[in-house]
Design a protein around this motif. Structure first.
Motif, PDB file in Angstrom:
ATOM      1  N   ASN A 129      29.114  14.229 -12.606  1.00 29.71           N
ATOM      2  CA  ASN A 129      30.068  14.003 -11.517  1.00 29.71           C
ATOM      3  C   ASN A 129      31.321  14.869 -11.681  1.00 29.71           C
ATOM      4  O   ASN A 129      32.213  14.837 -10.832  1.00 29.71           O
ATOM      5  CB  ASN A 129      30.444  12.514 -11.486  1.00 29.71           C
ATOM      6  CG  ASN A 129      31.362  12.132 -10.337  1.00 29.71           C
ATOM      7  OD1 ASN A 129      32.456  11.624 -10.560  1.00 29.71           O
ATOM      8  ND2 ASN A 129      30.951  12.395  -9.129  1.00 29.71           N
ATOM      9  N   ASN A 130      31.365  15.669 -12.720  1.00 33.72           N
ATOM     10  CA  ASN A 130      32.492  16.585 -12.951  1.00 33.72           C
ATOM     11  C   ASN A 130      32.849  17.324 -11.652  1.00 33.72           C
ATOM     12  O   ASN A 130      31.985  17.959 -11.057  1.00 33.72           O
ATOM     13  CB  ASN A 130      32.056  17.586 -14.038  1.00 33.72           C
ATOM     14  CG  ASN A 130      33.099  18.639 -14.328  1.00 33.72           C
ATOM     15  OD1 ASN A 130      33.979  18.909 -13.504  1.00 33.72           O
ATOM     16  ND2 ASN A 130      33.001  19.239 -15.495  1.00 33.72           N
ATOM     17  N   PRO A 131      34.112  17.246 -11.206  1.00 34.95           N
ATOM     18  CA  PRO A 131      34.487  17.856  -9.917  1.00 34.95           C
ATOM     19  C   PRO A 131      34.203  19.348  -9.835  1.00 34.95           C
ATOM     20  O   PRO A 131      34.035  19.889  -8.746  1.00 34.95           O
ATOM     21  CB  PRO A 131      35.999  17.587  -9.817  1.00 34.95           C
ATOM     22  CG  PRO A 131      36.259  16.465 -10.750  1.00 34.95           C
ATOM     23  CD  PRO A 131      35.245  16.562 -11.846  1.00 34.95           C
ATOM     24  N   ASN A 132      34.163  20.026 -10.964  1.00 33.54           N
ATOM     25  CA  ASN A 132      33.930  21.472 -10.960  1.00 33.54           C
ATOM     26  C   ASN A 132      32.454  21.835 -10.811  1.00 33.54           C
ATOM     27  O   ASN A 132      32.123  23.004 -10.673  1.00 33.54           O
ATOM     28  CB  ASN A 132      34.483  22.106 -12.239  1.00 33.54           C
ATOM     29  CG  ASN A 132      35.994  21.992 -12.311  1.00 33.54           C
ATOM     30  OD1 ASN A 132      36.679  22.061 -11.291  1.00 33.54           O
ATOM     31  ND2 ASN A 132      36.515  21.771 -13.505  1.00 33.54           N
ATOM     32  N   GLY A 133      31.578  20.844 -10.843  1.00 36.87           N
ATOM     33  CA  GLY A 133      30.155  21.124 -10.724  1.00 36.87           C
ATOM     34  C   GLY A 133      29.605  21.760 -11.993  1.00 36.87           C
ATOM     35  O   GLY A 133      30.307  21.964 -12.977  1.00 36.87           O
TER      36      GLY A 133
END
Ligand code: NI
Length: 149
Positions: free
Chosen positions: A36-40
């Protein structure tokens, strides 16, 4: 006439992020963890496409491999390679899980391959994650039909 199944392997590299707007930020993290890391992040996806058919008495093969390659290249590889899966129109309202990806690839291919011949689609996402789907070869998934009317 004898039938056999051939499986061919394809590859593409793509980025994604596991996230759904139906969950809170905390629930997303609890469900998907580091994915789920916002940076993908990215994967080297491997796709297996299995097609069955009669063994042609003259070629002794069940299909023209070059023809299948052309279909998968045009329908799947060119669509996803070096892309962000979250930006794909089919993932506008769906999470880019391996489950949803293998279902989408099935839907894309079943329309291109003669009826009844697509047997299975498999997707390797990571070393330890493999997804597969063997849906109705007569058409696309029910959910798909409902979603698109
Ligand atoms: Ni991932």
């Amino acid at each position: 006439m004898s039938q056999a199944t051939i499986t061919r392997r394809y590859r593409f590299c793509a980025a994604h992020r596991l996230h759904t707007d139906q969950l809170s930020a905390e629930e997303n993290w609890a469900t998907f963890g580091k994915c789920n890391n916002p940076n993908g992040h990215g994967h080297n996806y491997v796709v297996f496409v299995s097609v069955k058919g009669d063994i042609d008495p003259s070629t002794h093969q069940v299909l023209d491999g070059q023809r299948l390659d052309a279909i998968v290249e045009r329908t799947v590889v060119q669509r996803f390679d070096h892309q962000d899966l979250n930006q794909d129109v089919e993932f506008a309202t769906q999470t880019t899980t391996g489950e949803n990806l293998v279902l989408l690839i099935w839907d894309l291919l079943v329309k291109e391959i003669p009826a009844g011949r697509l047997v299975k689609v498999g997707v390797i996402e990571t070393r330890d994650n493999y997804f597969e789907y063997s849906g109705s070869a007569e058409g696309t998934r029910k959910e798909h039909e409902v979603r698109h009317g």
